[in-house]
Design an enzyme around this catalytic site. Structure first.
Site, PDB file in Angstrom:
ATOM      1  N   GLY A 547       1.007  -1.322  -0.030  1.00  0.00           N
ATOM      2  CA  GLY A 547      -0.089  -0.606   0.085  1.00  0.00           C
ATOM      3  C   GLY A 547       0.884   0.991   0.373  1.00  0.00           C
ATOM      4  CB  THR A 827      -3.628   1.772   1.308  1.00  0.00           C
ATOM      5  OG1 THR A 827      -1.926   1.903   1.441  1.00  0.00           O
ATOM      6  CG2 THR A 827      -4.315   2.470   1.737  1.00  0.00           C
ATOM      7  CB  CYS A 828       0.195  -2.563   2.988  1.00  0.00           C
ATOM      8  SG  CYS A 828       0.039  -3.107   4.668  1.00  0.00           S
ATOM      9  CG  MET A 829      -2.937  -5.461   4.732  1.00  0.00           C
ATOM     10  SD  MET A 829      -2.244  -6.824   3.486  1.00  0.00           S
ATOM     11  CE  MET A 829      -3.085  -8.812   3.901  1.00  0.00           C
TER      12      MET A 829
END
Length: 860
Positions: A547, A827-829
């Site tokens: 993210g 946001t990474c996931m």
């Protein structure tokens, strides 16, 4: 008869003086007397051939067979034939009639073509209509031998040197004669006479077919014939001729067994090879039409194509494009057939007994005809599709209506085909066969169906739907990632070949330009981990699971394309294109554009959508199929006002010199103005009615191509460093914009919900989740995009829907203890952390505050 068949025919140079060197005056007089005698010797029998009869036919047959058709000397070419034509007594009508009757036994040649032009071109307008039509038909027949010449193989021993030199001399003599014949054919007065002949003739008189046959022979002979011959570009800009030529193409038909006529276009579209006679009636007019219309389209502005008075009505243009599309698909079927057609001897005899010649495998000449037609239709289809992509005159799904869809199961197989070498397969050479040696060598075995698929993907990809090509493109990238990215990169920062960089948020472009340069990172394909440093010099919280990298790449591209930085400018429609004055702002601007191209390629490679409104002409230059230059029609996407003014000038009916223009343009650079010449010496060349069209196109070329040529070339190289350009050529400029930025469509909340995962105790039927989806559905379109960006770092939905979002959109319970907390995101996931609010109003207020704050990744 002795005049034509005897000593004169065998030794013409003795009669007319073929020796070289300085001659005495007495010898010159003697030779002139001999020439006059020879001319009289020829004119006497020809005077008897003016009236029809057996003697006339006998004389003219001998004259054509022994004098016009075989090789003759330069004296005959330069003096005797012009003298016969200038006398006014040559029986042209009778000679043409006899030649037409003897065509089966009189093979066409360069010498015969030259003779017909010399004897007929200056007196053509004085002839009756039927004689002029016969002259045109004979020119078509005599020019049929024009073909590109193959190189003579080198001799291996000394014994062939003399023969090779002799052949070269003969070829040189014939080439000189042919060049003079083509020059005579292309003289302005002769071209105008041929055009008048076609205009005066009826639509079904055969004049259009004969003239397009001459055009076809010229086009087949030379690659740049359209730009070289006055006849071709004159006819290309004749709207009436193009309409009549297309009507003639549509009328090409063959009789069926049931007594009705069937269109040869439809026969070809089904992949059925017409008989030789039908092929010769269809290929020349169709190939000539495609070449002429494609040449005209380059200069035909949009209003003339789809305006109030178009060249073809829009409905007819759509039907024409569909017909040409189907013909191309049929030609591809013929180029690589599944089976070799065979005809039994008994069936062949039965067909011949009723006067029908059975189809046979394509010979070399037929294969050359089909190959040339395939290229001509392809070129015109690209022109029409390019116009349609800008103007949208064809209905949705028009170009892919006939193509068999690519199923998801077959996409990996098609990827392998896309990477194969198409040049290894010769078109129109029968079914594909492999030798035992090739099979034992383990080369990939492709069927004819596979090769057809490969050809279409390379040469005409838009016959497949956009979603199918996106799936193919994504599979190409997925397979490429298997070689450049390791699964261990998700868990170990030093695993594989991953890239790790620390970036200061306030200096995002400067740090990235240095740390991601080719010297530091030869390839940007590996997985990348980013650590952001805030304005206070502290590391921002969070571990990059993808993210932070996406946020970094998004912000980097926005910074690089920001007009305030100077690398790009905006058009009147707020679209981005490279700045022509960038060299005044930074040193070595090509390095920066190469870097920006790499970063843009990385975003596409990671299937990440970035909202960058790029100008249509700029995207087209990046794709650059034939060259990286675009024509005047794209000027509308750069400067609509200038485009409108240039179109006005191109149709200006007054005296252009009164406008006071010359071949220069004014260029503004940082508040100063300088003059740039459009061509050498342009400052001293006035724009007149004779050259104003050239001026219009040179101005457009300067604005669209010359000013930003280096910038576009460097950015394209950077883009190709990550993604091969041929992969991007699966799309046109409009589709490439969608590939980069996504489709500007509202977020489909129902589709998002259908592909959302839950964790932390949430489920789709949980009261808070149901309340969230009701609130989300009530948000404005802008707020929906803000919500999507808050969770995924991108405001536009995936190209193929949320089923393609990876990782999937997920809603996680943040607990019920503190209902005053705002929603947060990882946001990474693609993870939304949603507290368990008690009512919809509180959820709406907290959610809207969070998504509109744009506080990055440190909000939670």
């Amino acid at each position: 008869m002795y005049s034509f068949e005897g000593e004169f025919r065998r030794r013409p140079q003795v009669r007319l003086g073929g020796s070289s060197g300085t001659e005495r005056r007495e010898e010159a007089i003697q030779r002139a007397q001999q020439a006059a005698a020879v001319l009289q010797l020829l004119e006497r029998p020809l005077q008897l051939a003016g009236q029809p009869g057996p003697l006339s036919d006998l004389v003219l047959t001998a004259f054509a067979t022994c004098f016009l058709q075989p090789r003759f000397s330069s004296q005959v070419r330069h003096w005797l034939l012009p003298a016969l034509a200038a006398g006014g007594r040559f029986p042209l009508a009778r000679c043409l009639s006899v030649v037409a009757q003897r065509r089966a036994r009189l093979p066409p040649s360069t010498w015969l073509l030259f003779s017909l032009l010399t004897l007929g071109r200056d007196v053509l307008d004085a002839q009756p209509a039927d004689v002029r039509l016969l002259y045109l038909e004979l020119l078509d027949w005599a020019s049929a031998h024009l073909r590109p010449r193959e190189a003579t193989p080198d001799a291996d021993d000394d014994s062939g040197d003399e023969m090779e030199a002799e052949e070269t001399a003969e070829e040189r003599q014939e080439n000189v004669t042919l060049r003079e014949a083509l020059d005579a054919l292309d003289q302005p007065e002769h071209v105008r006479a041929l055009c008048r002949l076609v205009d005066d003739a009826g639509p079904e008189s055969g004049a259009v077919r004969a003239l397009c046959g001459i055009c076809y022979h010229l086009i087949s002979r030379e690659r740049l014939a359209m730009h070289k011959y006055r006849l071709l570009y004159t006819l290309a800009f004749s709207k009436r001729f193009l309409r009549r030529l297309w009507a003639a193409v549509e009328r090409c038909s063959q009789a069926s067994l049931f007594g009705d006529d069937r269109s040869l276009l439809q026969t070809l579209a089904r992949g059925v090879e017409p008989l030789a006679g039908d092929r010769d009636r269809l290929v020349p007019p169709l190939a000539a039409f495609c070449a002429l219309f494609a040449h005209m389209l380059v200069t035909l502005h949009d209003a003339e194509l789809v305006g109030d008075e178009p060249l073809f009505p829009v409905a007819q243009l759509v039907a024409m494009s569909a017909t040409l599309r189907d013909v191309y698909l049929g030609l591809v079927q013929l180029a690589y057939p599944d089976l070799q057609p065979t005809v039994s001897p008994a069936y062949r005899s039965a067909l011949q007994s009723v006067g029908v010649s059975p189809a046979r495998p394509a010979a070399d000449d037929a294969a050359a005809q089909w190959t040339g037609l395939l290229r001509s239709v392809n070129a015109l289809l690209w022109q029409l599709q390019s116009r349609d992509s800008r103007l949208g005159f064809c209905p949705a799904g028009h170009w892919s209506a006939r193509t068999q869809p690519l199923t998801a199961e077959r996409i990996p197989e098609v990827v392998a085909l896309f990477k194969a070498d198409l040049q290894a397969f010769q078109p129109f050479a029968g079914p594909i066969r492999y030798s035992r040696d090739e099979l034992e060598a383990g080369i990939p075995v492709l069927s004819s169906r596979d090769v057809r698929m490969m050809l279409l993907l390379r040469q005409l990809p838009f016959v497949f739907s956009f979603p199918q090509r996106v799936q193919l493109f994504q599979e190409l990238i997925r397979q490429d990632k298997q070689n450049s990215q390791s699964d261990l990169d998700h868990f170990m920062s030093n695993a594989g070949t991953s890239i790790s960089v620390n970036i200061r948020r306030n200096y995002i472009y400067e740090d990235a330009f240095e740390k991601l340069s080719p010297d530091n990172e030869p390839s940007l394909k590996p997985r990348m981990r980013v650590k952001m440093v805030n304005a206070k010099g502290l590391d921002e919280a969070g571990i990059d699971g993808g993210g932070i990298f996406r946020e970094f790449l998004s912000e980097l591209l926005k910074t690089a394309f920001d007009p305030n930085r100077g690398f790009f400018r905006i058009t009147n429609n707020n679209q981005l294109y490279p700045s022509p004055q960038v060299h005044l702002l930074v040193e070595r601007p090509a390095d920066h554009y190469f870097f920006i191209g790499r970063v843009l390629g990385k975003a596409i490679y990671e299937q990440m959508l970035v909202e960058l409104p790029l100008a249509a002409f700029f995207l087209t230059k990046l794709l650059g199929r034939q060259s990286d230059s675009v024509d005047i029609h794209y000027l509308d996407s750069l400067d609509p006002v200038m485009y409108k003014n240039l179109l006005y000038l191109s149709s200006y009916e007054g005296d252009v010199t009164e406008l006071g223009l010359d071949f220069t343009v004014n260029v503004a650079e940082l508040g100063e103005s300088r003059v740039e010449e459009l061509k050498p010496g342009g400052a001293g060349i006035a724009v007149t009615s004779a050259n104003h069209i050239e001026y219009v196109h040179l101005v457009a070329d300067f604005k669209l191509n010359r000013q930003i040529q280096r910038q576009c070339a460097a950015l394209r190289l950077g883009l190709a460093d990550v993604i091969p350009i041929e992969w991007l050529r699966l799309f046109d400029h409009r589709e490439l914009q969608t590939l980069i930025s996504g489709a500007p469509i509202p977020v489909d909340v129902a589709d998002l919900r259908a592909h959302t995962k839950y964790s932390g105790g949430y489920a789709d039927d949980h009261p808070v989740v149901e309340m969230f989806w009701r609130v989300a559905a009530e948000l404005s379109d802008r707020q929906k995009t803000q919500l999507l960006k808050f969770v995924t770092s991108c405001s536009r939905p995936p190209l193929l829907g949320f089923r393609e979002l990876y990782p999937p959109f997920c809603i996680h319970s943040a607990g019920a203890d503190d209902a005053d907390r705002l929603p947060s995101a990882s946001t990474c996931m693609n993870l939304l952390k949603l507290p368990e609010y008690e009512d919809a109003d509180t959820l709406r207020g907290k959610l809207c505050y969070a998504i509109e704050s744009e506080a990055g990744f440190e909000l939670s």
